[in-house]
Design a protein around this motif. Structure first.
Motif, PDB file in Angstrom:
ATOM      1  N   TYR A   1       0.827  -1.203   0.000  1.00  0.00           N
ATOM      2  CA  TYR A   1       0.000   0.000   0.000  1.00  0.00           C
ATOM      3  C   TYR A   1       0.863   1.255   0.000  1.00  0.00           C
ATOM      4  O   TYR A   1       0.585   2.217  -0.722  1.00  0.00           O
ATOM      5  CB  TYR A   1      -0.934  -0.013   1.214  1.00  0.00           C
ATOM      6  N   LEU A   2       1.942   1.255   0.787  1.00  0.00           N
ATOM      7  CA  LEU A   2       2.863   2.393   0.815  1.00  0.00           C
ATOM      8  C   LEU A   2       3.514   2.592  -0.557  1.00  0.00           C
ATOM      9  O   LEU A   2       3.603   3.712  -1.055  1.00  0.00           O
ATOM     10  CB  LEU A   2       3.946   2.179   1.875  1.00  0.00           C
ATOM     11  N   PHE A   3       3.923   1.503  -1.188  1.00  0.00           N
ATOM     12  CA  PHE A   3       4.573   1.603  -2.490  1.00  0.00           C
ATOM     13  C   PHE A   3       3.607   2.034  -3.594  1.00  0.00           C
ATOM     14  O   PHE A   3       4.035   2.536  -4.626  1.00  0.00           O
ATOM     15  CB  PHE A   3       5.258   0.287  -2.866  1.00  0.00           C
ATOM     16  N   SER A   4       2.314   1.852  -3.382  1.00  0.00           N
ATOM     17  CA  SER A   4       1.365   2.289  -4.409  1.00  0.00           C
ATOM     18  C   SER A   4       1.401   3.805  -4.570  1.00  0.00           C
ATOM     19  O   SER A   4       1.212   4.319  -5.678  1.00  0.00           O
ATOM     20  CB  SER A   4      -0.051   1.805  -4.080  1.00  0.00           C
TER      21      SER A   4
ATOM     22  N   GLU B   1      10.007   0.723 -12.515  1.00  0.00           N
ATOM     23  CA  GLU B   1       9.906   2.071 -13.082  1.00  0.00           C
ATOM     24  C   GLU B   1      11.095   2.934 -12.691  1.00  0.00           C
ATOM     25  O   GLU B   1      11.604   3.697 -13.515  1.00  0.00           O
ATOM     26  CB  GLU B   1       8.613   2.744 -12.639  1.00  0.00           C
ATOM     27  N   LEU B   2      11.554   2.822 -11.447  1.00  0.00           N
ATOM     28  CA  LEU B   2      12.696   3.623 -11.008  1.00  0.00           C
ATOM     29  C   LEU B   2      13.972   3.200 -11.753  1.00  0.00           C
ATOM     30  O   LEU B   2      14.717   4.048 -12.249  1.00  0.00           O
ATOM     31  CB  LEU B   2      12.898   3.508  -9.498  1.00  0.00           C
ATOM     32  N   GLY B   3      14.202   1.897 -11.850  1.00  0.00           N
ATOM     33  CA  GLY B   3      15.375   1.411 -12.569  1.00  0.00           C
ATOM     34  C   GLY B   3      15.354   1.809 -14.032  1.00  0.00           C
ATOM     35  O   GLY B   3      16.359   2.251 -14.596  1.00  0.00           O
ATOM     36  N   THR B   4      14.189   1.683 -14.660  1.00  0.00           N
ATOM     37  CA  THR B   4      14.050   2.065 -16.061  1.00  0.00           C
ATOM     38  C   THR B   4      14.258   3.562 -16.245  1.00  0.00           C
ATOM     39  O   THR B   4      14.977   3.995 -17.150  1.00  0.00           O
ATOM     40  CB  THR B   4      12.656   1.659 -16.581  1.00  0.00           C
TER      41      THR B   4
ATOM     42  N   ILE C   1       4.811   8.437  -8.308  1.00  0.00           N
ATOM     43  CA  ILE C   1       5.963   9.316  -8.569  1.00  0.00           C
ATOM     44  C   ILE C   1       6.879   8.694  -9.619  1.00  0.00           C
ATOM     45  O   ILE C   1       7.312   9.370 -10.555  1.00  0.00           O
ATOM     46  CB  ILE C   1       6.725   9.612  -7.266  1.00  0.00           C
ATOM     47  N   THR C   2       7.172   7.404  -9.475  1.00  0.00           N
ATOM     48  CA  THR C   2       8.061   6.771 -10.454  1.00  0.00           C
ATOM     49  C   THR C   2       7.384   6.633 -11.809  1.00  0.00           C
ATOM     50  O   THR C   2       8.062   6.632 -12.836  1.00  0.00           O
ATOM     51  CB  THR C   2       8.559   5.393  -9.971  1.00  0.00           C
ATOM     52  N   ALA C   3       6.052   6.532 -11.841  1.00  0.00           N
ATOM     53  CA  ALA C   3       5.346   6.501 -13.127  1.00  0.00           C
ATOM     54  C   ALA C   3       5.498   7.838 -13.846  1.00  0.00           C
ATOM     55  O   ALA C   3       5.703   7.880 -15.065  1.00  0.00           O
ATOM     56  CB  ALA C   3       3.873   6.166 -12.920  1.00  0.00           C
ATOM     57  N   CYS C   4       5.422   8.934 -13.099  1.00  0.00           N
ATOM     58  CA  CYS C   4       5.638  10.263 -13.696  1.00  0.00           C
ATOM     59  C   CYS C   4       7.075  10.391 -14.195  1.00  0.00           C
ATOM     60  O   CYS C   4       7.321  10.932 -15.283  1.00  0.00           O
ATOM     61  CB  CYS C   4       5.323  11.364 -12.683  1.00  0.00           C
ATOM     62  N   LEU C   5       8.022   9.897 -13.402  1.00  0.00           N
ATOM     63  CA  LEU C   5       9.424   9.946 -13.808  1.00  0.00           C
ATOM     64  C   LEU C   5       9.661   9.091 -15.057  1.00  0.00           C
ATOM     65  O   LEU C   5      10.382   9.500 -15.979  1.00  0.00           O
ATOM     66  CB  LEU C   5      10.330   9.484 -12.663  1.00  0.00           C
TER      67      LEU C   5
ATOM     68  N   PRO D   1       2.829  -3.345  -6.330  1.00  0.00           N
ATOM     69  CA  PRO D   1       3.309  -1.955  -6.295  1.00  0.00           C
ATOM     70  C   PRO D   1       4.801  -1.815  -5.964  1.00  0.00           C
ATOM     71  O   PRO D   1       5.479  -0.977  -6.562  1.00  0.00           O
ATOM     72  CB  PRO D   1       2.435  -1.309  -5.218  1.00  0.00           C
ATOM     73  N   SER D   2       5.325  -2.634  -5.081  1.00  0.00           N
ATOM     74  CA  SER D   2       6.759  -2.526  -4.760  1.00  0.00           C
ATOM     75  C   SER D   2       7.616  -2.958  -5.950  1.00  0.00           C
ATOM     76  O   SER D   2       8.643  -2.352  -6.248  1.00  0.00           O
ATOM     77  CB  SER D   2       7.105  -3.368  -3.533  1.00  0.00           C
ATOM     78  N   ARG D   3       7.178  -3.980  -6.655  1.00  0.00           N
ATOM     79  CA  ARG D   3       7.912  -4.430  -7.838  1.00  0.00           C
ATOM     80  C   ARG D   3       7.781  -3.415  -8.975  1.00  0.00           C
ATOM     81  O   ARG D   3       8.739  -3.154  -9.701  1.00  0.00           O
ATOM     82  CB  ARG D   3       7.391  -5.795  -8.283  1.00  0.00           C
ATOM     83  N   GLY D   4       6.594  -2.847  -9.143  1.00  0.00           N
ATOM     84  CA  GLY D   4       6.389  -1.823 -10.159  1.00  0.00           C
ATOM     85  C   GLY D   4       7.229  -0.586  -9.887  1.00  0.00           C
ATOM     86  O   GLY D   4       7.791   0.014 -10.804  1.00  0.00           O
ATOM     87  N   PHE D   5       7.312  -0.204  -8.611  1.00  0.00           N
ATOM     88  CA  PHE D   5       8.157   0.934  -8.223  1.00  0.00           C
ATOM     89  C   PHE D   5       9.609   0.674  -8.620  1.00  0.00           C
ATOM     90  O   PHE D   5      10.262   1.528  -9.213  1.00  0.00           O
ATOM     91  CB  PHE D   5       8.044   1.153  -6.705  1.00  0.00           C
TER      92      PHE D   5
END
Length: 188
Positions: free
Chosen positions: A18-21, A110-113, A26-30, A103-107
């Motif tokens: 839930y926290l990572f969602s 997205e951050l790595g990418t 933010i990482t989706a915007c980045l 959400p944690s995996r998606g974060f």
């Protein structure tokens, strides 16, 4: 088959997810910013050069063709059109078709990418955001410690599509060029 892939992945605490969602927004915007900074530039650069040669009838050997605002707008609209038409299908397949994503995996993906694509943009290296996110999702699946946590068939389809894209695009470009070169020059 896909249910087995998702079952083989480790699951984390719901409160953590839930926290990572929120962080994933933010990482989706980045990731969106990084996608525009690199993939749009990959299309705008050659198009601007072609337009400059057509407009001035000379080749600028300095490699710094001016980029008109309308070319940026067309490139942005083309990316939007791609997202509207086929982007949803690609995101759905990569979303949970390769491995289980939370959400944690998606974060993390997205951050790595985003960091990879922004770094490549900064040093002037043209990379594909889709290739980067696919690699990040694959790495996340491998981090489960279980090879069954990845849909290897889906990854094989992705890899094969990347290989076939170049010759097919080259064939289409060659046919269009041949059509243009051999078209009649005078009307009857």
């Amino acid at each position: 088959k896909l249910a087995d892939v998702h079952q083989a992945a480790k699951k984390f605490d719901d409160d953590t997810e839930y926290l990572f969602s929120f962080l994933q927004v933010i990482t989706a915007c980045l990731a969106s910013f990084a996608h525009g900074s690199n993939d749009v530039a990959n299309a705008v650069g050659p198009l601007s050069s072609i337009y400059d040669v057509w407009k001035t009838a000379r080749v600028d050997v300095s490699g710094t063709a001016p980029v008109p605002a309308w070319i940026l707008a067309v490139a942005g609209a083309a990316i939007d059109l791609g997202l509207i038409t086929f982007g949803y299908h690609v995101m759905r397949k990569l979303g949970n078709g390769v491995t289980y994503l939370s959400p944690s995996r998606g974060f993390s993906a997205e951050l790595g990418t985003s960091l990879t694509v922004l770094t490549a943009s900064k040093i002037g290296l043209p990379v594909s955001t889709t290739h980067c996110i696919t690699g990040a999702i694959t790495a996340i699946g491998l981090c489960n410690g279980n090879f069954r946590a990845l849909n290897w068939r889906m990854l094989a389809w992705c890899f094969m599509s990347w290989i076939f894209t170049l010759p097919i695009a080259g064939l289409i470009a060659g046919l269009l060029f041949a059509f243009g070169c051999n078209s009649p020059t005078k009307f009857l």
